[in-house]
Design a protein around this motif. Structure first.
Motif, PDB file in Angstrom:
ATOM      1  N   LEU A  17      45.789  35.874  39.081  1.00 12.39           N
ATOM      2  CA  LEU A  17      45.437  37.204  38.582  1.00 12.39           C
ATOM      3  C   LEU A  17      46.233  37.535  37.315  1.00 12.39           C
ATOM      4  O   LEU A  17      45.672  37.893  36.275  1.00 12.39           O
ATOM      5  N   LEU A  18      47.545  37.412  37.412  1.00 10.81           N
ATOM      6  CA  LEU A  18      48.410  37.749  36.272  1.00 10.81           C
ATOM      7  C   LEU A  18      49.448  36.655  36.107  1.00 10.81           C
ATOM      8  O   LEU A  18      50.022  36.183  37.098  1.00 10.81           O
ATOM      9  N   ASN A  19      49.686  36.260  34.870  1.00 14.20           N
ATOM     10  CA  ASN A  19      50.722  35.260  34.616  1.00 14.20           C
ATOM     11  C   ASN A  19      51.542  35.668  33.404  1.00 14.20           C
ATOM     12  O   ASN A  19      50.993  36.015  32.362  1.00 14.20           O
ATOM     13  N   LEU A  20      52.851  35.659  33.561  1.00 13.92           N
ATOM     14  CA  LEU A  20      53.757  35.919  32.436  1.00 13.92           C
ATOM     15  C   LEU A  20      54.441  34.604  32.103  1.00 13.92           C
ATOM     16  O   LEU A  20      54.940  33.914  32.993  1.00 13.92           O
ATOM     17  N   ASP A  21      54.455  34.281  30.822  1.00 12.72           N
ATOM     18  CA  ASP A  21      55.109  33.045  30.386  1.00 12.72           C
ATOM     19  C   ASP A  21      56.138  33.411  29.313  1.00 12.72           C
ATOM     20  O   ASP A  21      55.781  33.842  28.227  1.00 12.72           O
ATOM     21  N   GLU A  43      45.912  37.160  43.711  1.00 13.69           N
ATOM     22  CA  GLU A  43      45.163  38.252  44.332  1.00 13.69           C
ATOM     23  C   GLU A  43      45.781  38.646  45.678  1.00 13.69           C
ATOM     24  O   GLU A  43      46.166  37.769  46.466  1.00 13.69           O
ATOM     25  N   ARG A  44      45.871  39.920  45.891  1.00  8.74           N
ATOM     26  CA  ARG A  44      46.271  40.536  47.169  1.00  8.74           C
ATOM     27  C   ARG A  44      47.734  40.321  47.560  1.00  8.74           C
ATOM     28  O   ARG A  44      48.160  40.766  48.625  1.00  8.74           O
ATOM     29  N   THR A  91      39.484  51.175  42.437  1.00  9.12           N
ATOM     30  CA  THR A  91      39.565  49.893  43.171  1.00  9.12           C
ATOM     31  C   THR A  91      40.285  48.812  42.351  1.00  9.12           C
ATOM     32  O   THR A  91      39.679  47.840  41.901  1.00  9.12           O
ATOM     33  N   PRO A  92      41.586  49.000  42.119  1.00 10.82           N
ATOM     34  CA  PRO A  92      42.325  48.091  41.234  1.00 10.82           C
ATOM     35  C   PRO A  92      42.546  46.711  41.849  1.00 10.82           C
ATOM     36  O   PRO A  92      42.642  46.567  43.061  1.00 10.82           O
ATOM     37  N   ALA A 113      45.613  47.372  50.372  1.00  4.94           N
ATOM     38  CA  ALA A 113      45.534  46.114  51.133  1.00  4.94           C
ATOM     39  C   ALA A 113      44.716  45.055  50.387  1.00  4.94           C
ATOM     40  O   ALA A 113      45.032  43.870  50.431  1.00  4.94           O
ATOM     41  N   ALA A 114      43.679  45.493  49.672  1.00  6.08           N
ATOM     42  CA  ALA A 114      42.817  44.527  48.974  1.00  6.08           C
ATOM     43  C   ALA A 114      43.296  44.242  47.553  1.00  6.08           C
ATOM     44  O   ALA A 114      42.676  43.462  46.835  1.00  6.08           O
ATOM     45  N   SER A 115      44.383  44.880  47.136  1.00  8.79           N
ATOM     46  CA  SER A 115      44.894  44.705  45.759  1.00  8.79           C
ATOM     47  C   SER A 115      46.191  43.914  45.795  1.00  8.79           C
ATOM     48  O   SER A 115      46.888  43.877  46.806  1.00  8.79           O
TER      49      SER A 115
END
Ligand code: SF4
Length: 313
Positions: A2-6, A31-32, A167-168, A197-199
């Motif tokens: 989902l998200l990546n920091l480099d 995710e989640r 719905t993030p 719960a779904a985020s």
């Protein structure tokens, strides 16, 4: 992913000085998953959150790469997803609400932005539903209340209602329990885990008990990640001396404060940033101490799922 920091870095220009607030942070969020970031005030947690959300102040410069669903998080993409797929629950809920608009108006405005197809009557009903979902009793009364008529816990729930309107996929909650009494804190943390719960959740906190509710834990010190792993493992068996001392400063672990102060972020030492406060350092031999003082320790996985930034952990 989902998200990546480099290698994310954030600097602030303060007069003639350059303050290094975040140094080469690598971080991946799927995710989640629920991830907590802990550390003392000024360790870079909130700056990291602001960098991800693209709300750094004008005197900040950032470098490194942020990707969202494997795509470079450009300003254009950020404008598209912020407030919908990527949301930030800010510190100080009462101060974050507009004082001249009712709570209901503010959530309804969020709905209008996210779902422009809704009529005003539908937005009103949806807002009441969202207030019910976040456990606000008498949603109609809360709808008409101005922020100064809400408690800190209620304001927090109003912000949560605005957040779940979209719905993030990722919610960044910056010190969501700051200033709340223990009961309200526990209720709101439980509520956050229910409504998100779904985020994926990135929970920034100085509260170890709140951090323990997450799956993963990241410990930051002086702008750097110093330990990362499963929350259960890190809290049960911390490897970095800073994590150990931070846990022992908690009331449930003896209330032993960490001596000294973090380093000046405008003039950082060449070696380990924690050396002047490290309990392990005092037990080392001279050549080990020399390494601590002269070489900056890398973040290394010591053969388990936990990564640690220490030459001798
Ligand atoms: S590198 Fe040295 S000073 Fe730094 S945390 Fe480890 S033992 Fe302490």
């Amino acid at each position: 992913m989902l998200l990546n920091l480099d290698k994310l870095q954030v600097y602030f220009t303060v007069g003639r000085s350059v303050l290094q607030a975040v140094n080469e942070v690598d971080l991946s969020i799927t995710e989640r998953t629920k991830t907590a970031i802990i550390g003392e005030t000024g360790c870079g947690k909130s700056v990291l959150a602001a960098a991800i959300a693209g709300i750094l102040p004008d005197n900040a410069q950032a470098s490194g790469t942020i990707t969202w669903e494997n795509t470079l998080l450009s300003p254009k993409l950020l404008r598209t997803i912020r407030g919908k797929e990527l949301t930030l629950v800010p510190q100080n809920p009462l101060g974050s609400l507009n004082p001249v608009l009712t709570a209901g108006c503010q959530v309804s405005e969020t709905l209008a932005r996210i779902k422009p197809e809704l009529t005003s009557a539908e937005r009103y009903h949806n807002t009441l539903e969202l207030f019910g979902t976040v456990g606000l009793a008498q949603p109609g009364t809360v709808y008409r209340a101005y922020p100064h008529q809400l408690s800190g816990g209620m304001a927090q729930r109003v912000l949560l209602a605005a957040t779940i309107a979209g719905t993030p996929k990722l919610v960044i909650a910056d010190e969501p329990t700051k200033g709340l009494d223990i009961n309200t804190r526990n209720q709101n943390v439980l509520l956050m885990h229910q409504v998100f719960a779904a985020s994926a959740l990135l929970l920034i906190t100085h509260d170890i008990e709140v951090a323990a509710t997450c799956n993963s834990l990241i410990v930051m010190y002086a702008g750097e990640l110093v330990e990362a792993g499963s929350a259960k493992e890190v809290l049960k068996d911390p490897l970095h001396p800073y994590t150990c001392q931070l846990l022992h400063s908690h009331p449930s672990h003896g209330l032993t404060p960490i001596p000294g102060l973090p380093p000046d972020l405008t003039s950082l030492p060449a070696g380990c940033r924690f050396a002047n406060r490290c309990a392990l350092y005092n037990k080392l031999n001279n050549s080990q101490k020399q390494l601590c003082l002269t070489e900056h320790p890398p973040l290394k996985p010591p053969g388990s799922t936990t990564a640690v930034r220490c030459w001798h952990a």
